[in-house]
Design a protein around this motif. Sequence first.
Motif, PDB file in Angstrom:
ATOM      1  N   GLY A   1      -2.391  -4.016  15.693  1.00 43.54           N
ATOM      2  CA  GLY A   1      -1.173  -4.106  14.892  1.00 43.54           C
ATOM      3  C   GLY A   1      -0.935  -2.860  14.054  1.00 43.54           C
ATOM      4  O   GLY A   1      -1.018  -1.736  14.553  1.00 43.54           O
ATOM      5  N   ASN A   2      -0.644  -3.086  12.791  1.00 40.21           N
ATOM      6  CA  ASN A   2      -0.371  -1.973  11.872  1.00 40.21           C
ATOM      7  C   ASN A   2      -1.600  -1.549  11.077  1.00 40.21           C
ATOM      8  O   ASN A   2      -1.475  -0.895  10.043  1.00 40.21           O
ATOM      9  CB  ASN A   2       0.749  -2.383  10.901  1.00 40.21           C
ATOM     10  CG  ASN A   2       2.061  -2.653  11.621  1.00 40.21           C
ATOM     11  OD1 ASN A   2       2.414  -1.943  12.566  1.00 40.21           O
ATOM     12  ND2 ASN A   2       2.775  -3.680  11.182  1.00 40.21           N
ATOM     13  N   TYR A   3      -2.777  -1.951  11.578  1.00 41.03           N
ATOM     14  CA  TYR A   3      -3.997  -1.679  10.818  1.00 41.03           C
ATOM     15  C   TYR A   3      -4.740  -0.427  11.275  1.00 41.03           C
ATOM     16  O   TYR A   3      -5.859  -0.183  10.843  1.00 41.03           O
ATOM     17  CB  TYR A   3      -4.934  -2.881  10.893  1.00 41.03           C
ATOM     18  CG  TYR A   3      -4.383  -4.110  10.202  1.00 41.03           C
ATOM     19  CD1 TYR A   3      -4.402  -4.211   8.820  1.00 41.03           C
ATOM     20  CD2 TYR A   3      -3.826  -5.142  10.956  1.00 41.03           C
ATOM     21  CE1 TYR A   3      -3.881  -5.332   8.184  1.00 41.03           C
ATOM     22  CE2 TYR A   3      -3.306  -6.267  10.323  1.00 41.03           C
ATOM     23  CZ  TYR A   3      -3.336  -6.349   8.947  1.00 41.03           C
ATOM     24  OH  TYR A   3      -2.824  -7.463   8.310  1.00 41.03           O
ATOM     25  N   SER A   4      -4.132   0.369  12.138  1.00 39.78           N
ATOM     26  CA  SER A   4      -4.809   1.568  12.643  1.00 39.78           C
ATOM     27  C   SER A   4      -5.178   2.520  11.512  1.00 39.78           C
ATOM     28  O   SER A   4      -6.266   3.110  11.505  1.00 39.78           O
ATOM     29  CB  SER A   4      -3.922   2.289  13.662  1.00 39.78           C
ATOM     30  OG  SER A   4      -3.758   1.516  14.824  1.00 39.78           O
ATOM     31  N   ASN A   5      -4.282   2.687  10.564  1.00 42.46           N
ATOM     32  CA  ASN A   5      -4.573   3.586   9.445  1.00 42.46           C
ATOM     33  C   ASN A   5      -5.763   3.082   8.629  1.00 42.46           C
ATOM     34  O   ASN A   5      -6.642   3.862   8.236  1.00 42.46           O
ATOM     35  CB  ASN A   5      -3.350   3.722   8.540  1.00 42.46           C
ATOM     36  CG  ASN A   5      -2.222   4.475   9.210  1.00 42.46           C
ATOM     37  OD1 ASN A   5      -2.304   4.815  10.388  1.00 42.46           O
ATOM     38  ND2 ASN A   5      -1.156   4.745   8.477  1.00 42.46           N
ATOM     39  N   LEU A   6      -5.788   1.783   8.364  1.00 36.59           N
ATOM     40  CA  LEU A   6      -6.904   1.202   7.618  1.00 36.59           C
ATOM     41  C   LEU A   6      -8.207   1.370   8.388  1.00 36.59           C
ATOM     42  O   LEU A   6      -9.248   1.706   7.797  1.00 36.59           O
ATOM     43  CB  LEU A   6      -6.640  -0.286   7.361  1.00 36.59           C
ATOM     44  CG  LEU A   6      -7.764  -1.065   6.661  1.00 36.59           C
ATOM     45  CD1 LEU A   6      -8.052  -0.473   5.290  1.00 36.59           C
ATOM     46  CD2 LEU A   6      -7.403  -2.538   6.556  1.00 36.59           C
ATOM     47  N   ILE A   7      -8.155   1.169   9.694  1.00 37.81           N
ATOM     48  CA  ILE A   7      -9.352   1.331  10.522  1.00 37.81           C
ATOM     49  C   ILE A   7      -9.841   2.775  10.479  1.00 37.81           C
ATOM     50  O   ILE A   7     -11.048   3.038  10.440  1.00 37.81           O
ATOM     51  CB  ILE A   7      -9.057   0.881  11.970  1.00 37.81           C
ATOM     52  CG1 ILE A   7      -8.805  -0.632  11.998  1.00 37.81           C
ATOM     53  CG2 ILE A   7     -10.204   1.252  12.900  1.00 37.81           C
ATOM     54  CD1 ILE A   7      -8.305  -1.145  13.327  1.00 37.81           C
ATOM     55  N   ALA A   8      -8.909   3.732  10.479  1.00 36.41           N
ATOM     56  CA  ALA A   8      -9.295   5.152  10.375  1.00 36.41           C
ATOM     57  C   ALA A   8     -10.020   5.419   9.062  1.00 36.41           C
ATOM     58  O   ALA A   8     -11.031   6.125   9.033  1.00 36.41           O
ATOM     59  CB  ALA A   8      -8.053   6.036  10.484  1.00 36.41           C
ATOM     60  N   TRP A   9      -9.515   4.858   7.975  1.00 35.06           N
ATOM     61  CA  TRP A   9     -10.168   5.043   6.673  1.00 35.06           C
ATOM     62  C   TRP A   9     -11.547   4.393   6.650  1.00 35.06           C
ATOM     63  O   TRP A   9     -12.499   4.957   6.085  1.00 35.06           O
ATOM     64  CB  TRP A   9      -9.289   4.459   5.559  1.00 35.06           C
ATOM     65  CG  TRP A   9      -8.202   5.383   5.129  1.00 35.06           C
ATOM     66  CD1 TRP A   9      -6.886   5.339   5.501  1.00 35.06           C
ATOM     67  CD2 TRP A   9      -8.316   6.515   4.257  1.00 35.06           C
ATOM     68  NE1 TRP A   9      -6.180   6.362   4.919  1.00 35.06           N
ATOM     69  CE2 TRP A   9      -7.028   7.093   4.140  1.00 35.06           C
ATOM     70  CE3 TRP A   9      -9.378   7.081   3.561  1.00 35.06           C
ATOM     71  CZ2 TRP A   9      -6.785   8.223   3.359  1.00 35.06           C
ATOM     72  CZ3 TRP A   9      -9.138   8.208   2.777  1.00 35.06           C
ATOM     73  CH2 TRP A   9      -7.860   8.764   2.687  1.00 35.06           C
ATOM     74  N   VAL A  10     -11.676   3.229   7.263  1.00 34.07           N
ATOM     75  CA  VAL A  10     -12.990   2.570   7.328  1.00 34.07           C
ATOM     76  C   VAL A  10     -13.979   3.448   8.094  1.00 34.07           C
ATOM     77  O   VAL A  10     -15.127   3.637   7.669  1.00 34.07           O
ATOM     78  CB  VAL A  10     -12.866   1.178   7.985  1.00 34.07           C
ATOM     79  CG1 VAL A  10     -14.254   0.592   8.277  1.00 34.07           C
ATOM     80  CG2 VAL A  10     -12.075   0.233   7.086  1.00 34.07           C
TER      81      VAL A  10
END
Length: 359
Positions: A131-140
């Motif tokens: 979904g729209n969580y790619s950015n959050l996953i990158a930060w993780v």
Amino acid sequence: MLASVIPAPDPIGIPAPAWVLQTLLIFTFVLHIIAMNLLVGGVAILCINLRKKEDDFRRVLAERISKALPATMAITITLGIAPLLFLQVLYGQAFYTSSILMAWSWLAVIPLLLISYYGLYVVYFKPKWAGNYSNLIAWVSAVLILLIGFIFSNNSTLMLDPQKWSQVYSSNPYGMYLNLSDKTLISRYFHFIVSAFAVTGLGIVLWSKVFQKSDSNWAEKASEYGSKWFVHATAVNMVVGLWFLFQIPRDIRMNFLGENTADTIILWGGVALALGAMHFVRKKPGLAVLFLLGTLALMSVSRHALREYMLEPYLRVNELTVNPQWGVFLVFLALLIMSIGLVLWMLKQFLGSKPAEEP
């Protein structure tokens, strides 16, 4: 050697003279540190630019970096195996002890690595379920990679302080220790992290050349952007390096400040080459790369000298029993040369490939 402090060496001995293994340790560490810098700096710069989606240049930069990071992670891990093995062969008495004292965090490196690795693939492929969580996953992934580096810094500092081991085990025998009380830990860690931004900046400058014909406007912006990262991060890292230097015990620090001519020339020669790279990064990036490689090589030699000074009262690798195993050793050298050639070929294919058309 202080047998009461440090474990006895392996009675089998080492498979080649110490100076040969030390040379290979430094050489393979330089290869690993180049890839590691590109990984750490790349994932950090990716996250920084993911916040700027309205800026076309930054959006395209983030997309292109995301495509390179999974391969960079693989190369970093692969190139890290050899120096870790040489470290264990030469300094296993210290390395294994420190690893046991901080066992749980050391073992945690593997799952942290796997999670961050998968995260980089998610950012690259952007599957629907993310979904729209790619950015959050990158930060993780970025935070986990930085955490792995912090764990390595803890182990690297703890293994150099044998006097602390007995006290650590007495107060914390469960493998839960982190070497947070060490004076050099934070400065040492930031010295590596800041250098990653510099190396990645120079990498962006070189990478921009691939797009000069297909996307000249973006390539020019990328070259300028990477140059700024390289110059500013290198300048900051010189300050951090001085901070690290003056956290080292004075009797050892003075070897790098004139008392030992060779150590002084090597350390400050690396600084001079870094200044030269800063000067040439825009006009002659190829020359800047050569200067930077020289800096990384000389700084790795200085790092090795520091390890030798810190462990000298307890462990002298030149006194270890040598039990040559030249057949196995030659097989290793042949495979090492083949591996380096394969990585260079991969880089040539990657940098020389025609960029795909973007929507």
